[in-house]
Design a protein around this motif. Structure first.
Motif, PDB file in Angstrom:
ATOM      1  N   ASP A 120       0.883  -1.175  -0.194  1.00  0.00           N
ATOM      2  CA  ASP A 120       0.044  -0.085   0.002  1.00  0.00           C
ATOM      3  C   ASP A 120       0.962   1.322  -0.169  1.00  0.00           C
ATOM      4  OD1 ASP A 120       0.965   0.151   2.654  1.00  0.00           O
ATOM      5  OD2 ASP A 120      -0.957  -0.085   3.452  1.00  0.00           O
ATOM      6  N   GLY A 121       2.286   1.165  -0.105  1.00  0.00           N
ATOM      7  CA  GLY A 121       3.014   2.346  -0.075  1.00  0.00           C
ATOM      8  C   GLY A 121       3.388   2.630   1.236  1.00  0.00           C
ATOM      9  N   LYS A 122       2.860   2.250   2.467  1.00  0.00           N
ATOM     10  CA  LYS A 122       3.253   2.978   3.656  1.00  0.00           C
ATOM     11  C   LYS A 122       4.388   1.922   4.158  1.00  0.00           C
ATOM     12  CE  LYS A 122      -1.331   3.914   5.203  1.00  0.00           C
ATOM     13  NZ  LYS A 122      -2.427   3.720   6.344  1.00  0.00           N
ATOM     14  N   LEU A 123       5.116   2.772   5.043  1.00  0.00           N
ATOM     15  CA  LEU A 123       5.963   2.029   5.949  1.00  0.00           C
ATOM     16  C   LEU A 123       5.660   1.667   7.254  1.00  0.00           C
ATOM     17  CD1 LEU A 123       9.376   1.778   5.820  1.00  0.00           C
ATOM     18  CD2 LEU A 123       9.517   3.900   7.207  1.00  0.00           C
ATOM     19  N   TYR A 124       5.752   0.500   7.593  1.00  0.00           N
ATOM     20  CA  TYR A 124       5.146  -0.333   8.727  1.00  0.00           C
ATOM     21  C   TYR A 124       6.386  -0.846   9.703  1.00  0.00           C
ATOM     22  CZ  TYR A 124       0.651  -0.621   6.977  1.00  0.00           C
ATOM     23  OH  TYR A 124      -0.488  -0.309   6.363  1.00  0.00           O
ATOM     24  N   LEU A 125       6.416  -0.611  11.064  1.00  0.00           N
ATOM     25  CA  LEU A 125       7.373  -0.900  11.915  1.00  0.00           C
ATOM     26  C   LEU A 125       6.924  -2.233  12.805  1.00  0.00           C
ATOM     27  CD1 LEU A 125       8.662   2.340  13.515  1.00  0.00           C
ATOM     28  CD2 LEU A 125       9.505   0.969  11.684  1.00  0.00           C
ATOM     29  N   SER A 126       7.604  -3.111  12.976  1.00  0.00           N
ATOM     30  CA  SER A 126       7.289  -4.142  13.865  1.00  0.00           C
ATOM     31  C   SER A 126       8.184  -3.843  14.888  1.00  0.00           C
ATOM     32  CB  SER A 126       7.446  -5.572  13.330  1.00  0.00           C
ATOM     33  OG  SER A 126       7.588  -6.537  14.320  1.00  0.00           O
ATOM     34  N   LEU A 127       7.569  -3.935  16.198  1.00  0.00           N
ATOM     35  CA  LEU A 127       8.369  -3.605  17.507  1.00  0.00           C
ATOM     36  C   LEU A 127       8.021  -4.773  18.620  1.00  0.00           C
ATOM     37  CD1 LEU A 127       8.247   0.126  17.598  1.00  0.00           C
ATOM     38  CD2 LEU A 127      10.187  -1.031  16.692  1.00  0.00           C
ATOM     39  N   VAL A 128       9.130  -5.473  18.859  1.00  0.00           N
ATOM     40  CA  VAL A 128       8.681  -6.234  20.167  1.00  0.00           C
ATOM     41  C   VAL A 128       9.675  -6.128  21.432  1.00  0.00           C
ATOM     42  CG1 VAL A 128       8.608  -8.949  20.447  1.00  0.00           C
ATOM     43  CG2 VAL A 128       8.277  -8.126  18.227  1.00  0.00           C
ATOM     44  N   ASN A 129       9.133  -5.973  22.322  1.00  0.00           N
ATOM     45  CA  ASN A 129       9.524  -5.828  23.825  1.00  0.00           C
ATOM     46  C   ASN A 129       9.728  -7.134  24.345  1.00  0.00           C
ATOM     47  OD1 ASN A 129      10.621  -4.978  26.101  1.00  0.00           O
ATOM     48  ND2 ASN A 129       9.069  -3.445  26.897  1.00  0.00           N
ATOM     49  N   LEU A 130      10.795  -7.553  24.585  1.00  0.00           N
ATOM     50  CA  LEU A 130      11.205  -8.803  25.112  1.00  0.00           C
ATOM     51  C   LEU A 130      11.067  -9.021  26.496  1.00  0.00           C
ATOM     52  CD1 LEU A 130      14.164 -10.103  22.727  1.00  0.00           C
ATOM     53  CD2 LEU A 130      11.434 -10.529  22.626  1.00  0.00           C
ATOM     54  N   ASP A 131      11.128  -7.756  27.350  1.00  0.00           N
ATOM     55  CA  ASP A 131      11.135  -7.638  28.703  1.00  0.00           C
ATOM     56  C   ASP A 131       9.932  -7.977  29.061  1.00  0.00           C
ATOM     57  OD1 ASP A 131      11.294  -7.044  31.449  1.00  0.00           O
ATOM     58  OD2 ASP A 131      13.167  -5.823  30.814  1.00  0.00           O
ATOM     59  N   PRO A 132       9.740  -8.861  30.153  1.00  0.00           N
ATOM     60  CA  PRO A 132       8.145  -9.287  30.611  1.00  0.00           C
ATOM     61  C   PRO A 132       7.880  -8.423  31.482  1.00  0.00           C
ATOM     62  CG  PRO A 132       9.772 -10.821  31.273  1.00  0.00           C
ATOM     63  CD  PRO A 132      10.512 -10.079  30.409  1.00  0.00           C
ATOM     64  N   ALA A 133       8.915  -7.370  32.374  1.00  0.00           N
ATOM     65  CA  ALA A 133       8.634  -6.550  33.385  1.00  0.00           C
ATOM     66  C   ALA A 133       8.771  -5.163  33.071  1.00  0.00           C
ATOM     67  CB  ALA A 133       9.413  -7.002  34.622  1.00  0.00           C
ATOM     68  N   ARG A 134       9.426  -4.548  32.091  1.00  0.00           N
ATOM     69  CA  ARG A 134       9.738  -3.408  31.872  1.00  0.00           C
ATOM     70  C   ARG A 134       9.330  -2.853  30.647  1.00  0.00           C
ATOM     71  NH1 ARG A 134      14.184  -5.173  34.939  1.00  0.00           N
ATOM     72  NH2 ARG A 134      15.167  -5.368  32.894  1.00  0.00           N
ATOM     73  N   PRO A 135       8.626  -1.410  30.661  1.00  0.00           N
ATOM     74  CA  PRO A 135       8.476  -0.819  29.372  1.00  0.00           C
ATOM     75  C   PRO A 135       9.660  -0.442  28.621  1.00  0.00           C
ATOM     76  CG  PRO A 135       7.638   0.577  30.867  1.00  0.00           C
ATOM     77  CD  PRO A 135       8.211  -0.646  31.642  1.00  0.00           C
ATOM     78  N   ALA A 136       9.743  -0.410  27.370  1.00  0.00           N
ATOM     79  CA  ALA A 136      11.045   0.169  26.628  1.00  0.00           C
ATOM     80  C   ALA A 136      10.641   1.332  25.608  1.00  0.00           C
ATOM     81  CB  ALA A 136      11.327  -0.898  25.633  1.00  0.00           C
ATOM     82  N   ALA A 137      11.420   2.285  25.784  1.00  0.00           N
ATOM     83  CA  ALA A 137      11.395   3.423  25.016  1.00  0.00           C
ATOM     84  C   ALA A 137      12.181   3.285  23.747  1.00  0.00           C
ATOM     85  CB  ALA A 137      11.888   4.635  25.486  1.00  0.00           C
ATOM     86  N   VAL A 138      11.491   3.537  22.499  1.00  0.00           N
ATOM     87  CA  VAL A 138      12.302   3.182  21.474  1.00  0.00           C
ATOM     88  C   VAL A 138      12.418   4.589  20.484  1.00  0.00           C
ATOM     89  CG1 VAL A 138      12.557   1.890  19.226  1.00  0.00           C
ATOM     90  CG2 VAL A 138      11.643   0.786  21.398  1.00  0.00           C
ATOM     91  N   ARG A 139      13.719   4.769  20.094  1.00  0.00           N
ATOM     92  CA  ARG A 139      13.674   5.918  19.056  1.00  0.00           C
ATOM     93  C   ARG A 139      14.393   5.350  17.664  1.00  0.00           C
ATOM     94  NH1 ARG A 139      17.203  10.482  18.156  1.00  0.00           N
ATOM     95  NH2 ARG A 139      16.084  12.153  17.183  1.00  0.00           N
ATOM     96  N   LEU A 140      13.635   5.595  16.596  1.00  0.00           N
ATOM     97  CA  LEU A 140      14.273   5.142  15.347  1.00  0.00           C
ATOM     98  C   LEU A 140      14.203   6.241  14.309  1.00  0.00           C
ATOM     99  CD1 LEU A 140      11.783   2.639  16.260  1.00  0.00           C
ATOM    100  CD2 LEU A 140      13.444   1.685  14.462  1.00  0.00           C
ATOM    101  N   ALA A 141      15.385   6.339  13.559  1.00  0.00           N
ATOM    102  CA  ALA A 141      15.577   7.341  12.629  1.00  0.00           C
ATOM    103  C   ALA A 141      14.637   6.891  11.386  1.00  0.00           C
ATOM    104  CB  ALA A 141      17.044   7.358  12.003  1.00  0.00           C
ATOM    105  N   LEU A 142      14.002   7.853  10.836  1.00  0.00           N
ATOM    106  CA  LEU A 142      13.171   7.487   9.668  1.00  0.00           C
ATOM    107  C   LEU A 142      13.781   7.714   8.262  1.00  0.00           C
ATOM    108  CD1 LEU A 142      10.079   9.349  11.066  1.00  0.00           C
ATOM    109  CD2 LEU A 142      10.316   7.062  10.909  1.00  0.00           C
ATOM    110  N   PRO A 143      13.724   6.551   7.370  1.00  0.00           N
ATOM    111  CA  PRO A 143      14.457   6.824   6.006  1.00  0.00           C
ATOM    112  C   PRO A 143      13.537   7.968   5.227  1.00  0.00           C
ATOM    113  CG  PRO A 143      13.098   4.811   6.243  1.00  0.00           C
ATOM    114  CD  PRO A 143      13.007   5.513   7.541  1.00  0.00           C
ATOM    115  N   ASP A 144      12.438   8.056   5.709  1.00  0.00           N
ATOM    116  CA  ASP A 144      11.536   9.119   4.923  1.00  0.00           C
ATOM    117  C   ASP A 144      11.290  10.272   5.603  1.00  0.00           C
ATOM    118  OD1 ASP A 144       9.449  10.102   3.392  1.00  0.00           O
ATOM    119  OD2 ASP A 144       8.346   8.350   2.859  1.00  0.00           O
ATOM    120  N   GLY A 145      11.822  11.491   5.384  1.00  0.00           N
ATOM    121  CA  GLY A 145      11.238  12.681   6.100  1.00  0.00           C
ATOM    122  C   GLY A 145      10.146  13.012   6.129  1.00  0.00           C
TER     123      GLY A 145
END
Length: 175
Positions: free
Chosen positions: A93-118
């Motif tokens: 469909d032309g969209k960019l999709y991210l799959s993000l998996v937090n493996l830690d069963p006890a703590r949240p995770a803050a994620v920051r990713l650089a975007l290839p499309d500005g």
């Protein structure tokens, strides 16, 4: 929930060499180990594995887009793993999709990713998590583990998302 945290990284493993791996699938779907659907006579329940596969639908026939970020670490005894597993694809469909998996069963995770499309202006999707790692969907409680909305913040050429503990998220990046 444990099945979900196993299913999603395995789908990501198959997505990474998408130029060589043309297909992956689940061998059996109903009333088996890591089933997608459980039945009992006329009753039916969708499992966390079902929801992971549904979240990953945009990955079908998509093109892998390299992802660079700090995954952090998850420690369990003597084992150290990346804390977050991530894959990005450009879907049909032309969209960019991210799959993000937090493996830690006890703590949240803050994620920051650089975007290839500005030109990205919005990051929204669904996340699958539950009260604890042993949470399951049953015939009496079929909605214990179901996707809920999640969004990220887009700024300065990157997207930031806070993932709940023990979670799988698929996020669409809209222009």
């Amino acid at each position: 929930m444990r099945d979900e945290i196993v299913a999603a990284p395995n789908l990501n493993i198959f997505a990474r060499p998408a130029d060589r791996v043309r297909m992956d699938n689940i061998a059996q779907m109903v009333n088996v180990l890591q089933a997608m659907i459980l039945t009992d006579g006329p009753k039916m329940v969708l499992t966390p594995t079902y929801w992971v596969h549904k979240l990953y639908l945009p990955f079908q026939d998509a093109t892998l887009v390299p992802v660079e970020f700090d995954p952090g670490t998850y420690h369990h005894g003597d084992v150290t793993l990346p804390g977050v597993d991530a894959v990005a694809v450009r879907a049909t469909d032309g969209k960019l999709y991210l799959s993000l998996v937090n493996l830690d069963p006890a703590r949240p995770a803050a994620v920051r990713l650089a975007l290839p499309d500005g030109n990205v202006t919005r990051a929204t999707g669904q996340v699958l998590t539950a009260p604890n790692v042993n949470s399951v969907n049953t015939f009496d409680a079929p909605n214990t583990v179901v996707p809920v909305p999640i969004s990220g913040t887009v700024a300065g050429g990157s997207v930031s998302v806070t993932l709940p503990a023990r979670s799988v998220a698929v996020i669409a990046l809209d222009r």
